[in-house]
Motif scaffolding. Structure first.
Motif, PDB file in Angstrom:
ATOM      1  N   LYS A 136      39.272  50.753  39.751  1.00 58.56           N
ATOM      2  CA  LYS A 136      37.889  50.807  39.281  1.00 58.56           C
ATOM      3  C   LYS A 136      37.471  49.444  38.765  1.00 58.56           C
ATOM      4  O   LYS A 136      38.249  48.748  38.152  1.00 58.56           O
ATOM      5  N   SER A 137      36.211  49.123  38.992  1.00 51.74           N
ATOM      6  CA  SER A 137      35.640  47.887  38.485  1.00 51.74           C
ATOM      7  C   SER A 137      34.464  48.248  37.596  1.00 51.74           C
ATOM      8  O   SER A 137      33.827  49.268  37.784  1.00 51.74           O
ATOM      9  N   ALA A 138      34.194  47.403  36.622  1.00 50.01           N
ATOM     10  CA  ALA A 138      33.052  47.652  35.743  1.00 50.01           C
ATOM     11  C   ALA A 138      32.388  46.335  35.397  1.00 50.01           C
ATOM     12  O   ALA A 138      33.016  45.302  35.403  1.00 50.01           O
ATOM     13  N   SER A 139      31.117  46.407  35.090  1.00 49.99           N
ATOM     14  CA  SER A 139      30.410  45.209  34.696  1.00 49.99           C
ATOM     15  C   SER A 139      29.340  45.591  33.682  1.00 49.99           C
ATOM     16  O   SER A 139      28.802  46.683  33.720  1.00 49.99           O
TER      17      SER A 139
ATOM     18  N   MET B  77      29.212  42.561  41.988  1.00 48.83           N
ATOM     19  CA  MET B  77      30.446  43.335  41.992  1.00 48.83           C
ATOM     20  C   MET B  77      30.443  44.368  43.121  1.00 48.83           C
ATOM     21  O   MET B  77      31.428  44.520  43.842  1.00 48.83           O
ATOM     22  N   LEU B  78      29.327  45.069  43.314  1.00 44.17           N
ATOM     23  CA  LEU B  78      29.253  46.081  44.364  1.00 44.17           C
ATOM     24  C   LEU B  78      29.366  45.431  45.741  1.00 44.17           C
ATOM     25  O   LEU B  78      30.096  45.923  46.609  1.00 44.17           O
TER      26      LEU B  78
ATOM     27  N   HIS C 237      32.896  44.488  46.343  1.00 44.13           N
ATOM     28  CA  HIS C 237      33.672  45.717  46.568  1.00 44.13           C
ATOM     29  C   HIS C 237      33.490  46.191  48.012  1.00 44.13           C
ATOM     30  O   HIS C 237      34.474  46.490  48.708  1.00 44.13           O
ATOM     31  N   VAL C 238      32.244  46.243  48.477  1.00 43.47           N
ATOM     32  CA  VAL C 238      31.958  46.677  49.851  1.00 43.47           C
ATOM     33  C   VAL C 238      32.610  45.727  50.850  1.00 43.47           C
ATOM     34  O   VAL C 238      33.233  46.164  51.822  1.00 43.47           O
ATOM     35  N   ARG C 239      32.512  44.426  50.602  1.00 41.32           N
ATOM     36  CA  ARG C 239      33.106  43.433  51.497  1.00 41.32           C
ATOM     37  C   ARG C 239      34.613  43.668  51.623  1.00 41.32           C
ATOM     38  O   ARG C 239      35.174  43.626  52.713  1.00 41.32           O
ATOM     39  N   GLY C 240      35.266  43.921  50.486  1.00 40.83           N
ATOM     40  CA  GLY C 240      36.703  44.178  50.491  1.00 40.83           C
ATOM     41  C   GLY C 240      37.061  45.440  51.263  1.00 40.83           C
ATOM     42  O   GLY C 240      38.017  45.461  52.041  1.00 40.83           O
ATOM     43  N   VAL C 241      36.276  46.493  51.075  1.00 44.80           N
ATOM     44  CA  VAL C 241      36.536  47.763  51.760  1.00 44.80           C
ATOM     45  C   VAL C 241      36.319  47.611  53.265  1.00 44.80           C
ATOM     46  O   VAL C 241      37.055  48.188  54.072  1.00 44.80           O
ATOM     47  N   LEU C 242      35.331  46.802  53.665  1.00 45.02           N
ATOM     48  CA  LEU C 242      35.054  46.587  55.090  1.00 45.02           C
ATOM     49  C   LEU C 242      36.237  45.962  55.820  1.00 45.02           C
ATOM     50  O   LEU C 242      36.353  46.094  57.036  1.00 45.02           O
TER      51      LEU C 242
END
Length: 135
Positions: free
Chosen positions: A1-4, A39-40, A43-48
């Motif tokens: 999980k990430s938070a900001s 952050m989002l 996150h999306v870039r990493g998941v892709l």
């Protein structure tokens, strides 16, 4: 999980889970200008890198600003350029209103929940396979 952190609004938290070969990014909080969007996007870039089929679950997102809407379009474009697709799930209240006003719902596919969005990828794969067999 990430938070900001975020001014007076609930900070954005994200988590990723899988439904079959579909990556579901669950978002909690607000998608607004600043760290949240950065952050989002990251996150999306990493998941892709590992999954071409993405669902962004907005069921626990209470607020999205115009920058957040623009970021969703950018993430959708990134997914398409990577040979995948991005769908939205769980639109509620104000978030649903913003997406209707901006007509983003005409660009992005939306589903009542993450499970139905994930299932739609299977149906698309079935149609593609059937078309190949018929060809």
């Amino acid at each position: 999980k990430s938070a900001s952190g975020c001014g007076g609004r609930m900070k954005l938290q994200t988590g990723t889970r899988s439904i079959g070969n579909v990556a579901v990014i669950d978002c909690h909080g607000s998608i607004v200008f600043g760290e949240e969007i950065t952050m989002l996007r990251d996150h999306v870039r990493g998941v892709l890198n590992s999954s071409r089929h993405l669902v962004i679950n907005l069921a626990d997102v209470r607020y999205i600003d115009s920058t957040g809407v623009g970021a969703l379009v950018g993430m959708y474009t990134s997914a398409r350029h990577a040979g995948g697709n991005l769908k939205l799930a769980g639109l509620t209240g104000g978030v649903k209103d913003v997406l209707q006003i901006t007509r983003l719902g005409t660009i992005l596919e939306t589903y009542p929940n993450a499970e139905e969005a994930a299932e739609s990828f299977k149906q698309e794969a079935g149609r593609t396979a059937a078309a190949e067999w018929a060809g």
